[in-house]
Design a protein around this motif. Structure first.
Motif, short mmCIF file in Angstrom:
data_model
loop_
_atom_site.label_atom_id
_atom_site.label_comp_id
_atom_site.label_asym_id
_atom_site.label_seq_id
_atom_site.Cartn_x
_atom_site.Cartn_y
_atom_site.Cartn_z
N ASP A 828 0.72 -1.00 -0.10
CA ASP A 828 -0.10 0.01 -0.01
C ASP A 828 0.71 1.24 0.02
OD1 ASP A 828 -2.26 1.52 0.13
OD2 ASP A 828 -2.48 1.59 2.26
N SER A 830 1.05 5.55 0.35
CA SER A 830 0.24 6.79 0.91
C SER A 830 1.16 7.54 1.31
CB SER A 830 -0.29 5.85 2.34
OG SER A 830 0.58 5.74 3.41
N PRO A 845 -3.84 -0.10 -3.72
CA PRO A 845 -2.98 -1.20 -3.39
C PRO A 845 -2.65 -2.39 -4.16
CG PRO A 845 -4.71 -0.52 -1.72
CD PRO A 845 -4.83 0.07 -3.06
#
Length: 898
Positions: A828, A830, A845
């Motif tokens: 993932d 971010s 993801p």
């Protein structure tokens, strides 16, 4: 008679027809690809070619003669043929396999069977196998007369197919000499064959339409726009099979009785090569192991191949959808699986050692219990048998191989309470798993009818101190304590936890349910079931002919009851419902058709032993004609129109009814915008209309009373105009930084992503759209805020997408220093919850398996620092985190030991 519509995508079915009419080309001329449907030849993969059905050959000395007429008199030039099904016909073949399909005498073309046999049936149709044999055919003379000769004894289905009408007549005996076939309007089945995006046409695709019950095949070839038309066809239920070279044949089905023109979209999946690599539990290439593949689109087939010395494997020509793959080593001591789609990724499979669960089962006094059955539930096992074990004399068991990360284990033994345990695979081999079973108390007895004859197959439920229905939603393993089925001699044994008063419920088909008060434990109980009342009869059409493909429901009219019994109607229109309580019922026959659910009903009073015989006859009803137009009054073709009862008119004994909305299959307006709804019997109906790119506006329509979503009209009324406004369009052109057209997709707010190979979009959007999202492989997602207004198009102009960067993420595990090739992970990206100002969105993801080096390639990352979080997919534990700098191309993430 409330509306009960079957929702879902329109499905096309292949029907046996003589008359095939492709849609006109751009110059307006009709082109017939072959003089007869059987002359069309197509193959989906280049290895299988369709064969022509054998020409009818005389097999007897009998004949059928008669005349074909329509409303104006005899009709010449109509093709008439005689066919009948046999054991090899698709409609008569049993559903392959054992179990429930065999128990219920399920047929190959039944909906439940087709769920797993869609690819098999499509392949048979493509090879023209299983078509009902034609024994004779001819063309009517000037006076409409026909003679079918050389027939053997028996009954035949006659088909009369003409340019302007069609009719099918079943059960006509050979030797008849005054048969009259009255042509009906029939219906046209038309549509388009597309790629899996639902928009790219497949020219030259072959479409076969087949009648579900009588299994005649009718073929057409798609034109340059992927469009086809078959008909006129006699009313009935049909399947469709579409095929094209290089594409997986597809079978399509809908549960409607087709008696009006319908438009369908048949979507095929391209055949691709799927490559991959399998690794040992140590992360090394696994040479010469068996790899299995199964696709989840209507096929029960499993394909297998072997990996080479480097663990690599290939599956040729598999549909471009997600596939499940799994592999075993030669001794089945290691297992692995993966999900992959050919056009998107390679498949990497990391095997794990198979584990076994071992332990001892004892009673509450600590004594070992033999004969305890332990079974694993909810495990994805590939081609392995379901793990099951039985304890030996010492109470010991060994269960495996265990494959799932979380295991649901059920323990059962006669005279003991069932037990359910949840076991983690990580803990499965850590220690012995011992269990204790508690002894049960029992209720034993016999189920008989009123004549004292034992009844087998009766379902019995036991509920301590209350109504047993409260146990219906309990865990299934626990239910086994209080549920059972009587054996061949009518005996039953129910086991439960506690002593005291209880209620026993017994029920079976053809018998009234019975509730008995008992005191637990109990032996020698005698439960008597009464046959009660019954309703049987026949469902007929308006002409008095039996109607197949009809659902029968019997509603209990007691206030607030809501009880309904459903039954099926056989080929002769017959039905039977038994085991009924005395009371007042509404008997209703229902048949879904394009645009309308037809119904016929009758009130039935039943005494305790009444054997009622009822004939339900559908009314011819009235028709309603109208037009679909735009806001300027110009015709809008190919609009679907549906009629349903207003909710206020739904009978009180029906406790629920679906609201009228644009779903299912409606009648289709023609090129002049005209539509016809037939068989309307209620005083008032609601009309709804829909078409892609258009919005139905009842307030601007006329011929009835408008509400927010529909137009209320009376059958037989005149000057009905349904107005459809053009939905506002969003236009855009997506390019890369150098101005080159960029293949991209529009993801929001349309229901399905819209792809464009050249980056040009012209898409109808709803007026409530507030933001759109464009995506392209290797580029940063592009979002734009929009304001859509009624009747006003929005042109976003040229949109430049910025190429994202690539990064290779190598994953290591502190607890297992070996390579992680094939291990399933989630990666993932971010901004740690605080994105910098004007930061571009991060990609979705990554969920999948690491490659042979224990790494994954991420694409479309923003050109700013991002945080990468990696976790094992199997358990979600061991999250590893690293910061990927702006210009960093490679990162290593180490998963900490637990």
């Amino acid at each position: 008679m409330g509306p009960r519509w079957l929702a879902g995508a329109v499905v096309v079915v292949v029907v046996g027809l003589f008359w095939v009419m492709p849609l006109p080309g751009r110059d307006g001329a009709f082109r017939t690809p072959a003089s007869r449907p059987s002359d069309a030849i197509a193959g989906s993969s280049g290895t299988a070619r369709a064969t022509k059905p054998a020409a009818p050959r005389p097999t007897g000395s009998l004949r059928i003669q008669g005349v074909v007429r329509d409303a104006r008199g005899p009709v010449r030039g109509v093709r008439v043929s005689a066919s009948r099904v046999d054991a090899e016909t698709l409609s008569e073949r049993p559903c392959p396999g054992e179990g429930e399909a065999t128990m219920f005498d399920e047929r190959l073309l039944d909906a439940d069977c087709l769920l797993d046999r869609e690819a098999e049936v499509a392949g048979l149709v493509e090879l023209r196998e299983g078509e009902a044999p034609v024994f004779a055919e001819t063309t009517t003379a000037e006076d409409g007369a026909f003679v079918l000769q050389g027939l053997p004894p028996g009954a035949f289905t006659l088909w009369a197919l003409g340019e302007h009408g069609a009719v099918m007549r079943p059960r006509v005996p050979a030797g008849g000499d005054a048969v009259e076939l009255l042509l009906e309007q029939g219906f046209q089945l038309s549509g388009v064959v597309t790629a899996q995006d639902g928009r790219t046409p497949l020219p030259g695709a072959r479409v076969t339409v087949l009648h579900e019950a009588h299994t005649r095949f009718f073929d057409a070839l798609a034109d340059a726009q992927g469009r086809f038309r078959v008909g006129p066809l006699p009313p009935g239920r049909y399947l469709e099979v579409a095929s094209a070279r290089g594409w997986r044949p597809g079978l399509f089905r809908e549960a409607l009785w087709l008696d009006a023109d319908v438009e369908v979209v048949l979507t095929l999946h391209r055949m691709e090569r799927l490559e991959g690599q399998v690794f040992t539990p140590q992360g090394l290439p696994a040479g010469v192991v068996t790899v299995n593949l199964h696709s989840g689109i209507g096929s029960g087939d499993v394909r297998s191949t072997r990996s080479d010395a480097q663990g690599r494997f290939t599956f040729e020509e598999v549909p471009d959808v997600e596939h499940r793959l799994w592999a075993w080593d030669s001794k089945r001591t290691a297992y692995g699986d993966a999900i992959a789609q050919p056009s998107l990724e390679q498949a990497f499979i990391r095997m794990k050692p198979t584990t076994f669960l071992e332990g001892t089962v004892r009673d509450e006094q600590g004594r070992p219990l033999d004969g305890v059955r332990l079974s694993a539930q909810g495990m994805v096992l590939g081609d392995a048998p379901s793990p099951e074990a039985v304890t030996d004399m010492a109470g010991h068991y060994r269960l495996g191989p265990v494959l799932a990360s979380e295991l649901k284990l059920s323990l059962t033994r006669a005279h003991f309470l069932n037990r359910t345990e949840h076991v983690s695979q990580q803990d499965a081999s850590a220690h012995a798993w011992d269990f204790t079973l508690s002894r049960a108390v029992s209720v034993e007895g016999l189920v008989v009818d009123t004549e004292g004859r034992p009844l087998a197959g009766v379902t019995l439920r036991l509920a301590p101190g209350s109504d047993p229905s409260i146990y219906i939603n309990r865990d299934r393993a626990a239910q086994q304590d209080e549920n059972t089925v009587s054996d061949e001699a009518g005996r039953f044994l129910l086991e439960t936890a506690g002593e005291g008063p209880a209620r026993l419920w017994a029920g079976a088909a053809d018998f009234m349910p019975e509730k008995v008060s008992v005191k637990v434990p109990a032996t020698g109980l005698r439960v008597v079931l009464r046959r009660g009342a019954s309703v049987s009869g026949t469902v007929l059409d308006a002409k008095g002919q039996p109607m197949p493909s009809v659902e029968v429901q019997l509603w209990n009219m007691a206030p607030g009851s809501g009880e309904a019994r459903a039954g099926t109607v056989d080929a002769a229109g017959g039905f039977s419902l038994r085991g009924l309580k005395a009371g007042r019922y509404a008997l209703e026959a229902l048949r879904g058709t394009p645009g309308l659910e037809q119904s016929a009903s009758s009130i039935v009073e039943l005494g305790e032993h009444t054997q009622a015989v009822v004939s339900l006859r559908f009314e011819e009803g009235r028709t309603l004609e109208g037009m679909t137009v735009d806001t300027e009054g110009h015709p809008v073709p190919d609009v679907q129109v549906r009629a349903c009862l207003p909710l206020d008119d739904v009978p009180a004994w029906q406790l629920s009814a679906a609201e009228c909305g644009p779903r299912g299959t409606g009648v289709r307006s023609g090129a002049d915008g005209r539509f016809v709804l037939k068989h309307l019997v209620a005083p008032t109906y609601q009309l709804v209309a829909w078409k892609e790119g258009r919005s139905f506006t009842p307030a601007r329509s006329r011929g009835g009373k408008a509400d927010a979503s529909s137009l209320h009209v009376a059958p037989g009324g005149s000057d009905v105009r349904l107005v459809l406004e053009r939905s506002p369009h969003l236009r855009a052109r997506v390019v890369s930084a150098d101005g080159a057209p960029l293949p991209a997709s529009l993801w929001a707010p349309v229901p399905m992503p819209v792809s464009s190979p050249d980056g040009v979009f012209d898409v109808a959007l709803g007026e409530d759209a507030r933001q759109v999202l464009f995506r392209a492989k290797g580029f940063l997602d592009l979002r734009r805020d929009v304001v859509m207004r009624p009747g006003v198009d929005l042109d976003l102009g040229t949109l430049v997408m910025i190429r994202g960067r690539k990064a290779r993420v190598i994953v290591r595990d502190e607890a297992h220093p070996g390579p992680l090739a094939g291990v399933k992970v989630i990666v993932d990206a971010s901004y740690e919850g605080t994105p910098p100002p004007d930061a571009p969105p991060v990609p979705l993801p990554f969920i999948g398996s690491l490659d042979g080096e224990g790494a994954v390639e991420l694409d479309g990352l923003p050109l700013v620092p991002v945080v990468l979080t990696v976790s094992l997919l199997a358990s979600g534990r061991n999250q590893g985190v690293t910061l990927l700098a702006t210009h960093q191309e490679t990162a290593t993430v180490t998963l900490p030991a637990p």
